[in-house]
Motif scaffolding. Structure first.
Motif, PDB file in Angstrom:
ATOM      1  N   ASP A 197      38.552  92.596 -12.911  1.00 53.54           N
ATOM      2  CA  ASP A 197      37.971  91.245 -13.136  1.00 53.54           C
ATOM      3  C   ASP A 197      36.653  91.076 -12.643  1.00 53.54           C
ATOM      4  N   VAL A 198      36.009  92.054 -12.132  1.00 52.35           N
ATOM      5  CA  VAL A 198      34.484  91.802 -11.721  1.00 52.35           C
ATOM      6  C   VAL A 198      33.484  92.540 -12.461  1.00 52.35           C
ATOM      7  N   ALA A 199      32.841  91.705 -13.062  1.00 51.89           N
ATOM      8  CA  ALA A 199      31.960  92.384 -14.354  1.00 51.89           C
ATOM      9  C   ALA A 199      30.724  93.078 -13.922  1.00 51.89           C
ATOM     10  N   ILE A 200      30.370  94.062 -14.176  1.00 51.66           N
ATOM     11  CA  ILE A 200      29.178  95.001 -13.612  1.00 51.66           C
ATOM     12  C   ILE A 200      28.510  95.275 -14.938  1.00 51.66           C
ATOM     13  N   GLU A 201      27.017  94.999 -14.862  1.00 43.67           N
ATOM     14  CA  GLU A 201      26.166  95.425 -15.863  1.00 43.67           C
ATOM     15  C   GLU A 201      25.610  96.666 -15.683  1.00 43.67           C
ATOM     16  N   THR A 202      25.803  97.652 -16.371  1.00 43.54           N
ATOM     17  CA  THR A 202      25.474  99.209 -16.214  1.00 43.54           C
ATOM     18  C   THR A 202      24.453  99.829 -17.152  1.00 43.54           C
ATOM     19  N   THR A 203      23.857 100.898 -16.667  1.00 43.14           N
ATOM     20  CA  THR A 203      22.968 101.510 -17.468  1.00 43.14           C
ATOM     21  C   THR A 203      23.694 103.093 -17.581  1.00 43.14           C
TER      22      THR A 203
END
Length: 98
Positions: free
Chosen positions: A10-16
């Motif tokens: 439930d922790v959103a992480i913006e990734t590349t």
């Protein structure tokens, strides 16, 4: 390059640099994903505490993925995120539990 949102417990992480594989072994398939993301000093406690659990429900909504996983490999560019304003580059590989 497009960012992909990965949700760990439930922790959103913006990734590349998001990549996914389907590993086959003994007739069973397991998901393996890897990606990069940035962690600012003010986020470091939340993220490192999350990673230390090493037990994740992984969701990648844009890829239609949901599975239970553990860390396969990870690295960071710097260790000391106690310095205000510091940003570390994290690389994380997760593998689906058997």
């Amino acid at each position: 390059m497009m960012n992909v949102e990965v949700i760990l417990n439930d922790v959103a992480i913006e990734t590349t640099n998001f990549r996914q594989e389907l590993l086959q072994r003994n007739g069973k398939a397991r998901h393996k994903i890897n990606f990069d993301f940035k962690v600012k000093s003010e986020q470091s406690h939340k993220i490192t505490t999350l990673l230390y659990k090493n037990d994740f429900t992984v969701k990648v909504p844009t890829k239609g993925l949901k599975f239970e996983a553990t860390i396969y490999n990870y690295s960071t560019s710097i260790i000391d995120l106690t310095v205000e304003g510091a940003v570390s580059d994290f690389k994380l590989e997760l593998i689906e539990k058997v």
